[in-house]
Design an enzyme around this catalytic site. Structure first.
Site, PDB file in Angstrom:
ATOM      1  N   TRP A 196     -14.543   8.750   4.459  1.00 26.16           N
ATOM      2  CA  TRP A 196     -14.213   7.418   3.960  1.00 26.16           C
ATOM      3  C   TRP A 196     -15.286   6.461   4.457  1.00 26.16           C
ATOM      4  O   TRP A 196     -15.668   6.512   5.628  1.00 26.16           O
ATOM      5  CB  TRP A 196     -12.836   6.945   4.445  1.00 26.16           C
ATOM      6  CG  TRP A 196     -12.656   5.502   4.091  1.00 26.16           C
ATOM      7  CD1 TRP A 196     -12.404   4.997   2.852  1.00 26.16           C
ATOM      8  CD2 TRP A 196     -12.835   4.373   4.958  1.00 26.16           C
ATOM      9  NE1 TRP A 196     -12.394   3.625   2.894  1.00 26.16           N
ATOM     10  CE2 TRP A 196     -12.653   3.207   4.174  1.00 26.16           C
ATOM     11  CE3 TRP A 196     -13.124   4.217   6.310  1.00 26.16           C
ATOM     12  CZ2 TRP A 196     -12.761   1.917   4.697  1.00 26.16           C
ATOM     13  CZ3 TRP A 196     -13.224   2.933   6.836  1.00 26.16           C
ATOM     14  CH2 TRP A 196     -13.037   1.806   6.042  1.00 26.16           C
TER      15      TRP A 196
ATOM     16  N   GLU B 112     -12.368   9.888   0.169  1.00 19.66           N
ATOM     17  CA  GLU B 112     -11.260   8.929   0.095  1.00 19.66           C
ATOM     18  C   GLU B 112     -11.702   7.609  -0.533  1.00 19.66           C
ATOM     19  O   GLU B 112     -12.627   6.952  -0.051  1.00 19.66           O
ATOM     20  CB  GLU B 112     -10.728   8.661   1.511  1.00 19.66           C
ATOM     21  CG  GLU B 112      -9.612   7.631   1.568  1.00 19.66           C
ATOM     22  CD  GLU B 112      -9.112   7.359   2.993  1.00 19.66           C
ATOM     23  OE1 GLU B 112      -9.694   7.901   3.944  1.00 19.66           O
ATOM     24  OE2 GLU B 112      -8.135   6.589   3.135  1.00 19.66           O
TER      25      GLU B 112
ATOM     26  N   LYS C  98     -11.007   3.647  -2.193  1.00 22.49           N
ATOM     27  CA  LYS C  98     -10.329   2.424  -1.773  1.00 22.49           C
ATOM     28  C   LYS C  98     -10.533   1.357  -2.821  1.00 22.49           C
ATOM     29  O   LYS C  98     -11.505   1.390  -3.578  1.00 22.49           O
ATOM     30  CB  LYS C  98     -10.909   1.988  -0.423  1.00 22.49           C
ATOM     31  CG  LYS C  98     -10.134   0.902   0.266  1.00 22.49           C
ATOM     32  CD  LYS C  98     -10.464   0.869   1.755  1.00 22.49           C
ATOM     33  CE  LYS C  98      -9.782  -0.303   2.423  1.00 22.49           C
ATOM     34  NZ  LYS C  98      -9.842  -0.234   3.876  1.00 22.49           N
TER      35      LYS C  98
ATOM     36  N   ASP D  30      -5.141   7.510  -0.509  1.00 23.62           N
ATOM     37  CA  ASP D  30      -4.454   6.775   0.557  1.00 23.62           C
ATOM     38  C   ASP D  30      -3.470   5.842  -0.139  1.00 23.62           C
ATOM     39  O   ASP D  30      -3.847   5.086  -1.048  1.00 23.62           O
ATOM     40  CB  ASP D  30      -5.490   6.004   1.390  1.00 23.62           C
ATOM     41  CG  ASP D  30      -4.879   5.251   2.559  1.00 23.62           C
ATOM     42  OD1 ASP D  30      -3.932   4.480   2.334  1.00 23.62           O
ATOM     43  OD2 ASP D  30      -5.362   5.417   3.696  1.00 23.62           O
TER      44      ASP D  30
ATOM     45  N   HIS E   9      -4.381   2.210  -0.830  1.00 24.73           N
ATOM     46  CA  HIS E   9      -5.676   1.896  -1.435  1.00 24.73           C
ATOM     47  C   HIS E   9      -5.631   1.657  -2.940  1.00 24.73           C
ATOM     48  O   HIS E   9      -6.593   1.927  -3.643  1.00 24.73           O
ATOM     49  CB  HIS E   9      -6.677   3.012  -1.114  1.00 24.73           C
ATOM     50  CG  HIS E   9      -7.065   3.037   0.328  1.00 24.73           C
ATOM     51  ND1 HIS E   9      -8.067   3.818   0.831  1.00 24.73           N
ATOM     52  CD2 HIS E   9      -6.579   2.338   1.390  1.00 24.73           C
ATOM     53  CE1 HIS E   9      -8.184   3.627   2.137  1.00 24.73           C
ATOM     54  NE2 HIS E   9      -7.279   2.734   2.493  1.00 24.73           N
TER      55      HIS E   9
ATOM     56  N   HIS F 252      -3.422  10.371   2.355  1.00 21.63           N
ATOM     57  CA  HIS F 252      -3.214   9.581   3.565  1.00 21.63           C
ATOM     58  C   HIS F 252      -1.959   8.784   3.291  1.00 21.63           C
ATOM     59  O   HIS F 252      -1.997   7.824   2.522  1.00 21.63           O
ATOM     60  CB  HIS F 252      -4.372   8.608   3.814  1.00 21.63           C
ATOM     61  CG  HIS F 252      -5.464   9.173   4.658  1.00 21.63           C
ATOM     62  ND1 HIS F 252      -6.558   8.438   5.041  1.00 21.63           N
ATOM     63  CD2 HIS F 252      -5.606  10.409   5.223  1.00 21.63           C
ATOM     64  CE1 HIS F 252      -7.330   9.202   5.805  1.00 21.63           C
ATOM     65  NE2 HIS F 252      -6.794  10.391   5.924  1.00 21.63           N
TER      66      HIS F 252
ATOM     67  N   ASP G 229      -3.264  -3.550   2.104  1.00 19.42           N
ATOM     68  CA  ASP G 229      -3.479  -2.269   2.788  1.00 19.42           C
ATOM     69  C   ASP G 229      -3.263  -2.448   4.290  1.00 19.42           C
ATOM     70  O   ASP G 229      -4.177  -2.337   5.083  1.00 19.42           O
ATOM     71  CB  ASP G 229      -4.917  -1.804   2.499  1.00 19.42           C
ATOM     72  CG  ASP G 229      -5.242  -0.471   3.137  1.00 19.42           C
ATOM     73  OD1 ASP G 229      -4.315   0.334   3.330  1.00 19.42           O
ATOM     74  OD2 ASP G 229      -6.420  -0.237   3.460  1.00 19.42           O
TER      75      ASP G 229
ATOM     76  N   ASP H  79      -1.415  -0.782   6.498  1.00 22.05           N
ATOM     77  CA  ASP H  79      -1.256   0.399   7.352  1.00 22.05           C
ATOM     78  C   ASP H  79      -0.065   0.322   8.304  1.00 22.05           C
ATOM     79  O   ASP H  79      -0.184   0.633   9.491  1.00 22.05           O
ATOM     80  CB  ASP H  79      -2.564   0.680   8.123  1.00 22.05           C
ATOM     81  CG  ASP H  79      -3.674   1.161   7.195  1.00 22.05           C
ATOM     82  OD1 ASP H  79      -3.524   2.232   6.613  1.00 22.05           O
ATOM     83  OD2 ASP H  79      -4.680   0.434   7.029  1.00 22.05           O
TER      84      ASP H  79
ATOM     85  N   ASP I  13      -1.797   7.997   7.815  1.00 23.61           N
ATOM     86  CA  ASP I  13      -2.806   7.002   8.172  1.00 23.61           C
ATOM     87  C   ASP I  13      -2.153   5.638   8.313  1.00 23.61           C
ATOM     88  O   ASP I  13      -2.040   4.904   7.338  1.00 23.61           O
ATOM     89  CB  ASP I  13      -3.924   6.980   7.112  1.00 23.61           C
ATOM     90  CG  ASP I  13      -5.069   6.062   7.520  1.00 23.61           C
ATOM     91  OD1 ASP I  13      -5.095   5.626   8.671  1.00 23.61           O
ATOM     92  OD2 ASP I  13      -5.951   5.807   6.676  1.00 23.61           O
TER      93      ASP I  13
END
Ligand code: RNT
Ligand code: ZN
Length: 442
Positions: free
Chosen positions: A184, A225, A227, A258, A261, A285, A293, A295, A325
């Site tokens: 990433w 990955e 985004k 992810d 993302h 993820h 985003d 997380d 993640d």
């Protein structure tokens, strides 16, 4: 009622629908979740000359007790692993290398810088996954790495990624289970670019160079990955979803999705079946984007269940590499791992306990009332009783009992660690230090 008695009666309810609960247990035991080490130390890593976290990702919170050494991080991971049913994997980043106090440039990293991790993983009988770290570094300060216009900067990062694939292969060989090495990069622009194509061309060329070296997939598997945006790359991200989806499909790489993302109403669950028609494998993820985003720690919410359902319904438990993640520094970090990973497992169990064949048939026959009715009724089937018994069978705490373990660990280990900020501690009347934030009052 005891856990077993609850289980027995719950099991009967599922059996009425032809669901073999014991087979579900066996299946679930085969599913490893790749647990990201970086929740344990707010993505700091152990580089000798470590800089600020960068790359458009951010960790907020200052809960005391974060791991500050490899030993502490491993200890914390072990604690979390002991509270999660099943055998899982640990996902490392290049910044978690151990270089004995020596400055080792990222393009010079070697397998031996990770031998403590491998020894540790061997001892636990678990696999390791890996990530090159293309952020928190002076050569990534302007938010560009593999797509940088300066060839010497690109070169540095290409060599870092090549070094990481070799480290991944070392993990795979030593541990007898292929390592997933995921790339990433933060590359993008804050404001509207005047050229979207050239950076993407450069990224493509960099990736081609990185992957030129053939490495047996018995040892290392690569993923890329995508985004949508990051802090500082709001207008344009070089490695977008379309870019990496096409790259992965044409270069036999895994495309990694992810869950944070994508556009806020776009769901990863809806992409899995489409992609599996064109690729044998993909990677995830699993995260929880709250408005962006962000997380957050993974919750057992609708989208998590839907992702699990897509994996289960499409017989894709072996095709989808599930990784987590998230990073939250405002709560106990070991608890964060435990909550998020247990939730992922719960979602998979929930999905395995549905009459999926029957539901598919209802759809084909156009019986949508029944489809909706059943899917809704199953939400309140005694899933919890099955989960509790599974935890008991797997030798991990049942229900919220794991919190007691965490509280004890917090008192005896985490809070005894040196504080990285003085605000973490207060003095009591006797003058002894204690953290100003508690999981629960002591
Ligand atoms: C960032 C990506 C990436 C990182 C980790 C630390 O937006 O999700 O996967 O979170 O590599
Ligand atoms: Zn990610």
């Amino acid at each position: 009622m005891t856990i077993k008695a609850n289980y027995d009666s719950a099991k009967q309810e599922y059996e009425k629908w032809g669901i073999d609960v014991e087979a579900v247990f066996r299946q679930l035991q085969q599913v490893p979740i790749s647990i990201h080490c970086w929740q344990g130390d707010d993505i700091e890593g152990f580089e000798v000359n470590k800089g600020e976290l960068s790359g458009g990702i951010d960790v907020t919170g200052n809960y005391p007790g974060k791991a500050q050494t490899p030993e502490e991080l491993r200890k914390d991971l072990e604690k979390a692993l002991s509270l999660i049913p099943g055998k899982h994997r640990v996902n490392l980043h290049a910044i978690y290398a151990e270089t004995n106090g020596e400055v080792v440039e990222r393009d010079q990293l070697k397998p031996h810088h990770f031998e403590n991790w491998v020894k540790w993983a061997k001892g636990l009988g678990i696999g390791l996954d890996f990530n090159p770290t293309l952020f928190s570094h002076e050569k990534a300060d302007d938010g560009l790495t593999l797509a940088h216009p300066d060839p010497s900067i690109r070169e540095f990062w290409i060599h870092h990624c090549i070094a990481c694939r070799r480290i991944g292969a070392y993990f795979g060989k030593e541990l007898g289970t292929p390592c997933l090495t995921n790339i990433w990069i933060p590359d993008g622009y804050k404001d509207i670019p005047s050229d979207r194509l050239t950076p993407r061309k450069r990224l493509k060329e960099s990736l081609d160079r990185i992957f030129r070296e053939e490495i047996s997939e018995d040892y290392n598997v690569d993923s890329v990955e995508s985004k949508l945006f990051g802090l500082g790359s709001e207008s344009y991200v070089v490695g977008s979803h379309e870019f990496y989806l096409a790259y992965a499909l044409t270069n036999h790489k895994l495309c990694l999705l992810d869950t944070g993302h994508f556009h806020p109403t776009e769901t990863v669950s809806n992409k899995i079946s489409a992609m599996l028609l064109y690729t044998d494998k993909l990677a995830l993820h699993v995260s929880r984007p709250v408005r962006w985003d962000s997380d957050h720690v993974v919750m057992l919410d609708d989208e998590l269940r839907e992702i699990a359902l897509e994996i289960v319904r499409n017989q894709a438990l072996e095709k989808v590499a599930i990784g987590l993640d998230f990073f939250d520094a405002s709560i106990n970090r070991v608890a964060a791992w435990t909550i998020g990973t247990r939730n992922m497992m719960k979602a998979l169990m929930y999905a395995l306990l549905l009459p999926n064949d029957h539901l598919k048939q209802l759809q084909d026959e156009g019986r949508f009332t029944e489809r909706l009715a059943l899917m809704e009724e199953f939400k309140t089937y005694p899933f919890g009783a099955i989960w509790d018994y599974y935890c008991e069978q797997m030798g991990v705490p049942v229900k919220e009992a794991w919190l007691d373990d965490i509280k004890e660990y917090e008192q005896n280990v985490l809070f005894k660690r040196q504080a990285s900020s003085p605000d973490f501690f207060r003095l009591d009347q006797q003058g002894t230090q204690y953290p100003s934030v508690f999981l629960l009052p002591p």
